[in-house]
Design a protein around this motif. Structure first.
Motif, mmCIF file in Angstrom:
data_model
loop_
_atom_site.group_PDB
_atom_site.id
_atom_site.type_symbol
_atom_site.label_atom_id
_atom_site.label_comp_id
_atom_site.label_asym_id
_atom_site.label_seq_id
_atom_site.Cartn_x
_atom_site.Cartn_y
_atom_site.Cartn_z
ATOM 1 N N ALA A 125 45.369 43.612 39.981
ATOM 2 C CA ALA A 125 46.323 42.983 41.139
ATOM 3 C C ALA A 125 46.848 43.399 42.016
ATOM 4 O O ALA A 125 46.573 43.128 43.301
ATOM 5 C CB ALA A 125 47.330 42.308 40.238
ATOM 6 N N PRO A 126 47.505 44.958 41.877
ATOM 7 C CA PRO A 126 47.917 45.414 43.100
ATOM 8 C C PRO A 126 47.114 45.660 44.294
ATOM 9 O O PRO A 126 47.358 45.387 45.315
ATOM 10 C CB PRO A 126 48.544 46.829 42.732
ATOM 11 C CG PRO A 126 48.849 46.585 41.244
ATOM 12 C CD PRO A 126 47.820 45.607 40.671
ATOM 13 N N GLN A 127 45.701 46.143 44.009
ATOM 14 C CA GLN A 127 44.935 46.365 44.922
ATOM 15 C C GLN A 127 44.295 45.141 45.623
ATOM 16 O O GLN A 127 44.040 44.841 46.921
ATOM 17 C CB GLN A 127 43.654 47.364 44.353
ATOM 18 C CG GLN A 127 42.677 47.573 45.500
ATOM 19 C CD GLN A 127 43.323 48.375 46.811
ATOM 20 O OE1 GLN A 127 44.204 49.570 46.510
ATOM 21 N NE2 GLN A 127 43.359 47.937 47.936
ATOM 22 N N SER A 161 53.000 44.501 38.888
ATOM 23 C CA SER A 161 52.266 44.961 37.994
ATOM 24 C C SER A 161 52.950 45.160 36.680
ATOM 25 O O SER A 161 52.445 44.405 35.608
ATOM 26 C CB SER A 161 51.865 46.393 38.424
ATOM 27 O OG SER A 161 51.130 46.878 37.438
ATOM 28 N N HIS A 162 54.062 45.318 36.780
ATOM 29 C CA HIS A 162 54.918 45.170 35.498
ATOM 30 C C HIS A 162 55.125 43.686 34.657
ATOM 31 O O HIS A 162 54.796 43.839 33.581
ATOM 32 C CB HIS A 162 56.404 45.836 35.543
ATOM 33 C CG HIS A 162 56.826 46.251 34.286
ATOM 34 N ND1 HIS A 162 57.698 45.482 33.668
ATOM 35 C CD2 HIS A 162 56.856 47.237 33.802
ATOM 36 C CE1 HIS A 162 58.171 45.954 32.633
ATOM 37 N NE2 HIS A 162 57.750 47.207 32.489
ATOM 38 N N LEU A 164 54.676 45.691 44.671
ATOM 39 C CA LEU A 164 53.415 45.717 43.899
ATOM 40 C C LEU A 164 53.949 46.405 42.379
ATOM 41 O O LEU A 164 53.157 46.168 41.591
ATOM 42 C CB LEU A 164 52.586 46.843 44.701
ATOM 43 C CG LEU A 164 52.017 46.111 45.793
ATOM 44 C CD1 LEU A 164 51.239 46.978 46.611
ATOM 45 C CD2 LEU A 164 51.180 44.876 45.836
ATOM 46 N N ARG A 165 54.745 47.132 42.438
ATOM 47 C CA ARG A 165 55.096 47.836 41.157
ATOM 48 C C ARG A 165 55.764 46.963 40.449
ATOM 49 O O ARG A 165 55.584 46.757 38.696
ATOM 50 C CB ARG A 165 56.325 48.812 41.260
ATOM 51 C CG ARG A 165 56.710 49.604 40.011
ATOM 52 C CD ARG A 165 57.849 50.642 40.416
ATOM 53 N NE ARG A 165 59.185 50.174 40.383
ATOM 54 C CZ ARG A 165 59.848 49.898 39.434
ATOM 55 N NH1 ARG A 165 59.528 50.100 38.302
ATOM 56 N NH2 ARG A 165 61.039 49.306 39.620
ATOM 57 N N THR A 187 45.336 41.127 36.445
ATOM 58 C CA THR A 187 45.917 42.400 35.232
ATOM 59 C C THR A 187 46.765 43.090 36.325
ATOM 60 O O THR A 187 46.314 43.430 37.239
ATOM 61 C CB THR A 187 44.630 42.646 34.846
ATOM 62 O OG1 THR A 187 44.049 43.376 35.636
ATOM 63 C CG2 THR A 187 43.531 41.725 33.804
ATOM 64 N N ALA A 188 47.504 43.966 35.649
ATOM 65 C CA ALA A 188 48.364 45.039 36.144
ATOM 66 C C ALA A 188 47.482 45.786 36.793
ATOM 67 O O ALA A 188 47.813 46.539 37.668
ATOM 68 C CB ALA A 188 49.133 45.486 34.967
ATOM 69 N N ALA A 189 46.224 46.081 36.059
ATOM 70 C CA ALA A 189 45.155 47.326 36.731
ATOM 71 C C ALA A 189 44.705 46.625 38.157
ATOM 72 O O ALA A 189 44.323 47.598 38.901
ATOM 73 C CB ALA A 189 44.210 47.401 35.543
ATOM 74 N N LEU A 235 52.704 41.289 35.248
ATOM 75 C CA LEU A 235 51.622 41.036 34.840
ATOM 76 C C LEU A 235 51.271 41.471 33.228
ATOM 77 O O LEU A 235 50.590 41.105 32.550
ATOM 78 C CB LEU A 235 50.615 41.107 35.749
ATOM 79 C CG LEU A 235 50.626 40.410 37.197
ATOM 80 C CD1 LEU A 235 49.581 40.804 38.028
ATOM 81 C CD2 LEU A 235 50.577 38.900 36.800
ATOM 82 N N ASP A 236 51.831 42.827 32.991
ATOM 83 C CA ASP A 236 51.581 43.615 32.063
ATOM 84 C C ASP A 236 52.613 42.919 30.903
ATOM 85 O O ASP A 236 51.949 42.994 29.754
ATOM 86 C CB ASP A 236 51.699 44.910 32.396
ATOM 87 C CG ASP A 236 51.209 45.829 31.209
ATOM 88 O OD1 ASP A 236 50.380 45.576 30.443
ATOM 89 O OD2 ASP A 236 52.103 46.801 30.850
#
Length: 124
Positions: A19-21, A106-107, A102-103, A15-17, A109-110
């Protein structure tokens, strides 16, 4: 139907929440290539050298796809290590800084789409 994504190396939802981490953790651990698969059969790939990343979005297995770019970047960067051990070097214009990658991820995935303003090369 809403598109959902999972990390390819397991059925872990992406998820966007989170995945980046998770990507940062993988990159820090030396896992520089990560693939996601969507419920619509699309693939999203991230290949990093810890500073920059190639971000690929493919509609199907045979699709040449599209990738994020930095049109004004000069030079090239080494250190992109694939899962199979291959070491690649890419022109910096074909990659983006890791924070931008990463930005973008996230986008996607969202929303399923690259963010407005992100530069893209259509490779089809």
């Amino acid at each position: 139907m809403i598109e959902t994504w999972v990390f390819n190396d397991g059925a872990v939802p992406a998820t966007a929440a989170v995945a980046p981490q998770m990507l940062r953790d993988r990159i820090t651990a030396g896992q520089l290539e990560t693939w996601f698969t969507s419920s619509r059969g699309r693939s999203l790939a991230v290949l990093s050298n810890t500073d920059r990343a190639m971000v690929l979005l493919l509609d199907s297995e045979d699709d040449p796809g599209q990738h994020a770019i930095s049109p004004a970047a000069d030079g090239s960067s080494m250190g992109f290590v694939l899962v199979n051990g291959q070491h690649d070097e890419y022109p910096d214009e074909d990659t983006v800084p890791l924070t931008e990658a990463l930005r973008i991820i996230s986008h996607i995935l969202d929303t399923g789409l690259p963010p407005v303003g992100a530069a893209w090369s259509i490779d089809r």
